[in-house]
Write a protein that holds these residues in place. Structure first.
Motif, PDB file in Angstrom:
ATOM      1  N   PHE A 320       0.845  -1.183   0.000  1.00  0.00           N
ATOM      2  CA  PHE A 320       0.000   0.000   0.000  1.00  0.00           C
ATOM      3  C   PHE A 320       0.884   1.238   0.000  1.00  0.00           C
ATOM      4  N   ARG A 321       0.311   2.371  -0.366  1.00  0.00           N
ATOM      5  CA  ARG A 321       1.061   3.621  -0.394  1.00  0.00           C
ATOM      6  C   ARG A 321       1.014   4.252   0.986  1.00  0.00           C
ATOM      7  N   GLY A 322       2.113   4.199   1.683  1.00  0.00           N
ATOM      8  CA  GLY A 322       2.179   4.736   3.027  1.00  0.00           C
ATOM      9  C   GLY A 322       3.084   3.879   3.886  1.00  0.00           C
ATOM     10  N   HIS A 323       2.975   4.042   5.186  1.00  0.00           N
ATOM     11  CA  HIS A 323       3.786   3.197   6.067  1.00  0.00           C
ATOM     12  C   HIS A 323       3.049   2.952   7.375  1.00  0.00           C
ATOM     13  N   ALA A 324       3.353   1.800   7.978  1.00  0.00           N
ATOM     14  CA  ALA A 324       2.716   1.362   9.218  1.00  0.00           C
ATOM     15  C   ALA A 324       3.777   1.233  10.296  1.00  0.00           C
ATOM     16  N   THR A 325       3.540   1.871  11.430  1.00  0.00           N
ATOM     17  CA  THR A 325       4.478   1.849  12.553  1.00  0.00           C
ATOM     18  C   THR A 325       3.810   1.188  13.746  1.00  0.00           C
ATOM     19  N   LEU A 326       4.502   0.224  14.344  1.00  0.00           N
ATOM     20  CA  LEU A 326       3.988  -0.459  15.535  1.00  0.00           C
ATOM     21  C   LEU A 326       4.346   0.385  16.749  1.00  0.00           C
ATOM     22  N   ILE A 327       3.333   0.939  17.408  1.00  0.00           N
ATOM     23  CA  ILE A 327       3.547   1.874  18.512  1.00  0.00           C
ATOM     24  C   ILE A 327       3.482   1.180  19.867  1.00  0.00           C
ATOM     25  N   ARG A 328       2.492   0.330  20.063  1.00  0.00           N
ATOM     26  CA  ARG A 328       2.352  -0.376  21.343  1.00  0.00           C
ATOM     27  C   ARG A 328       2.147  -1.860  21.098  1.00  0.00           C
ATOM     28  N   ALA A 329       2.969  -2.679  21.745  1.00  0.00           N
ATOM     29  CA  ALA A 329       2.860  -4.125  21.580  1.00  0.00           C
ATOM     30  C   ALA A 329       3.622  -4.810  22.700  1.00  0.00           C
ATOM     31  N   SER A 330       3.390  -6.088  22.840  1.00  0.00           N
ATOM     32  CA  SER A 330       4.117  -6.873  23.844  1.00  0.00           C
ATOM     33  C   SER A 330       5.557  -7.067  23.399  1.00  0.00           C
ATOM     34  N   VAL A 331       6.406  -7.462  24.348  1.00  0.00           N
ATOM     35  CA  VAL A 331       7.804  -7.734  24.025  1.00  0.00           C
ATOM     36  C   VAL A 331       7.888  -8.843  22.985  1.00  0.00           C
ATOM     37  N   GLU A 332       7.044  -9.860  23.117  1.00  0.00           N
ATOM     38  CA  GLU A 332       7.059 -10.973  22.163  1.00  0.00           C
ATOM     39  C   GLU A 332       6.707 -10.503  20.755  1.00  0.00           C
ATOM     40  N   ALA A 333       5.680  -9.641  20.653  1.00  0.00           N
ATOM     41  CA  ALA A 333       5.290  -9.140  19.340  1.00  0.00           C
ATOM     42  C   ALA A 333       6.409  -8.327  18.720  1.00  0.00           C
ATOM     43  N   ARG A 334       7.110  -7.557  19.522  1.00  0.00           N
ATOM     44  CA  ARG A 334       8.200  -6.732  18.993  1.00  0.00           C
ATOM     45  C   ARG A 334       9.380  -7.580  18.535  1.00  0.00           C
ATOM     46  N   ARG A 335       9.538  -8.747  19.118  1.00  0.00           N
ATOM     47  CA  ARG A 335      10.610  -9.633  18.640  1.00  0.00           C
ATOM     48  C   ARG A 335      10.316 -10.129  17.230  1.00  0.00           C
ATOM     49  N   ASN A 336       9.021 -10.244  16.890  1.00  0.00           N
ATOM     50  CA  ASN A 336       8.627 -10.796  15.595  1.00  0.00           C
ATOM     51  C   ASN A 336       8.315  -9.740  14.544  1.00  0.00           C
ATOM     52  N   LEU A 337       8.017  -8.520  14.998  1.00  0.00           N
ATOM     53  CA  LEU A 337       7.601  -7.476  14.069  1.00  0.00           C
ATOM     54  C   LEU A 337       8.450  -6.232  14.264  1.00  0.00           C
ATOM     55  N   PRO A 338       9.089  -5.738  13.212  1.00  0.00           N
ATOM     56  CA  PRO A 338       9.842  -4.480  13.353  1.00  0.00           C
ATOM     57  C   PRO A 338       8.903  -3.320  13.647  1.00  0.00           C
ATOM     58  N   SER A 339       9.378  -2.377  14.443  1.00  0.00           N
ATOM     59  CA  SER A 339       8.532  -1.235  14.793  1.00  0.00           C
ATOM     60  C   SER A 339       8.227  -0.374  13.581  1.00  0.00           C
ATOM     61  N   PHE A 340       9.202  -0.203  12.702  1.00  0.00           N
ATOM     62  CA  PHE A 340       9.053   0.729  11.589  1.00  0.00           C
ATOM     63  C   PHE A 340       8.877  -0.011  10.274  1.00  0.00           C
ATOM     64  N   GLN A 341       8.180   0.617   9.357  1.00  0.00           N
ATOM     65  CA  GLN A 341       7.972   0.072   8.017  1.00  0.00           C
ATOM     66  C   GLN A 341       9.322  -0.203   7.364  1.00  0.00           C
ATOM     67  N   PRO A 342       9.554  -1.417   6.865  1.00  0.00           N
ATOM     68  CA  PRO A 342      10.812  -1.693   6.154  1.00  0.00           C
ATOM     69  C   PRO A 342      11.012  -0.703   5.003  1.00  0.00           C
ATOM     70  N   GLU A 343      12.214  -0.190   4.891  1.00  0.00           N
ATOM     71  CA  GLU A 343      12.491   0.832   3.880  1.00  0.00           C
ATOM     72  C   GLU A 343      12.862   0.200   2.540  1.00  0.00           C
ATOM     73  N   PRO A 344      12.500   0.860   1.434  1.00  0.00           N
ATOM     74  CA  PRO A 344      12.997   0.419   0.126  1.00  0.00           C
ATOM     75  C   PRO A 344      14.522   0.410   0.133  1.00  0.00           C
ATOM     76  N   ALA A 345      15.112  -0.448  -0.663  1.00  0.00           N
ATOM     77  CA  ALA A 345      16.567  -0.642  -0.642  1.00  0.00           C
ATOM     78  C   ALA A 345      17.359   0.658  -0.781  1.00  0.00           C
TER      79      ALA A 345
END
Length: 370
Positions: A320-345
């Motif tokens: 999609f056009r935009g970006h998604a940032t994980l703001i609040r989550a458990s420690v376990e979720a943060r281990r599996n999901l990066p907080s910031f939208q992966p950047e284009p190369a």
């Protein structure tokens, strides 16, 4: 570690042998505790220059935001961008500081017309990963020489250096404000209303759609002007239904709720909280695809989502056009999901190059930005 001066901070960083976690007021915790310990900026506090006539303020990075806002209010002025307070959303304590506000580029509902924190920031001083003091911008709005490190530091989340001093341009506080509210619109109708309102000449400076179905618009200015514009705005948007004008007290409360995303506060129900930055016209469909509860701000350009714990929003939405940032989550979720939208190369390469330049030893919040 709590250095009391810029020189002491530089000495600490020159002697650092392991990564450190940078902490301002402790209201926006990021990452994990690092082997080098916690580096607090609260010792670097105080307003160093305030010129109401020039609409400029300079303060040390550890200065509590409340102290600055009180000083500005006494002169009938304010920070233009309505900085967000993360404490309710994240369930944290402490006191927001100027440095933390800049590092997070924290900006509230007025950002839709006044710009973000970075747009009001006119100067910074910081210590980089080699222990060198770097200065960019200045204490007046005309100073625009050199590389724009001012904008680079805003929203860098402490990955490029430790802020020691920041300078802002200010705006006068308005005499009056009015908030109009429509009930019962769905997300698509609400975004259509907000987009229309922001295109009209009545100077709407905040537009939000709350999870309870209310759609709110705010105008500010001189009292006579606000009264006239509120009437014209209600008339121009009559096709969306009848609006109700809030009292001054209820208006302040509503916009604080929007600013701080208190409908999704940590004590108001479980779930991870995501922040979507998207084109307003895309927002309703993306929110529907995501599921969960949604709060739309900035006319639909910012969508806060509360989803079931562990939800991978990026996988659910796809490209999609935009970006998604994980703001609040458990420690376990943060281990599996990066907080910031992966950047284009290409962008990722630039980011790595900047970090290598300003933090060659990897001292600052390693892993936070990818």
């Amino acid at each position: 570690m709590r250095p009391q001066s810029e020189a002491e901070l530089a000495e600490v960083l020159r002697g650092a042998s392991a990564p450190v976690a940078i902490r301002g007021g402790g209201t926006r915790p990021v990452g994990l505790i690092q082997p080098g310990g916690v580096l607090e900026t609260g010792g670097l506090s105080g307003i160093t220059l305030y010129e109401p006539g020039a609409l400029t303020l300079v303060a040390r990075a550890g200065t509590p935001l409340a102290e600055v806002e009180a000083a500005l209010a006494a002169e009938g002025q304010r920070l233009p961008f309505e900085p967000m307070d993360h404490r309710a959303l994240l369930g944290t304590t402490g006191a927001p500081t100027l440095g933390g506000m800049v590092a997070a580029n924290a900006s509230g509902p007025r950002r839709v017309v006044a710009g973000a924190c970075r747009d009001s920031l006119i100067g910074v001083r910081f210590v980089d990963g080699t222990g060198n003091v770097v200065k960019n911008g200045g204490r007046v709005m005309k100073n625009v020489t050199g590389y724009d490190l001012v904008k680079l530091m805003a929203g860098s989340w402490g990955t490029l250096g430790v802020l020691t001093e920041v300078s802002f341009k200010l705006l006068p506080a308005p005499d009056s404000a009015a908030t109009l509210v429509w009930d019962g619109l769905d997300a698509a109708q609400a975004v259509a209303l907000m987009s229309t309102a922001l295109s009209l000449p009545w100077e709407v400076n905040a537009a939000s759609h709350l999870p309870d179905g209310r759609t709110a618009l705010r105008i500010e200015g001189f009292e006579a002007s606000v009264e006239y514009r509120a009437e014209e705005l209600a008339t121009a948007l009559a096709r969306f239904g009848r609006s109700v004008r809030l009292s001054r007290k209820d208006s302040v409360t509503l916009w604080q709720q929007v600013r701080d995303v208190t409908p999704f506060a940590s004590g108001q129900g479980a779930g991870d909280v995501w922040r979507l930055s998207v084109k307003p016209s895309d927002a309703p469909a993306l929110a529907a695809s995501a599921g969960g509860d949604a709060l739309f701000d900035w006319g639909g350009g910012l969508v806060w989502l509360r989803l079931a714990e562990g939800t991978d929003l990026r996988a659910r939405l796809g490209t999609f056009r935009g970006h998604a940032t994980l703001i609040r989550a458990s420690v376990e979720a943060r281990r599996n999901l990066p907080s910031f939208q992966p950047e284009p190369a290409p962008v990722a390469a630039l980011s790595l190059g900047l970090r290598a330049r300003f933090d060659p030893r990897g001292l600052f919040n390693p892993g936070l930005m990818g």
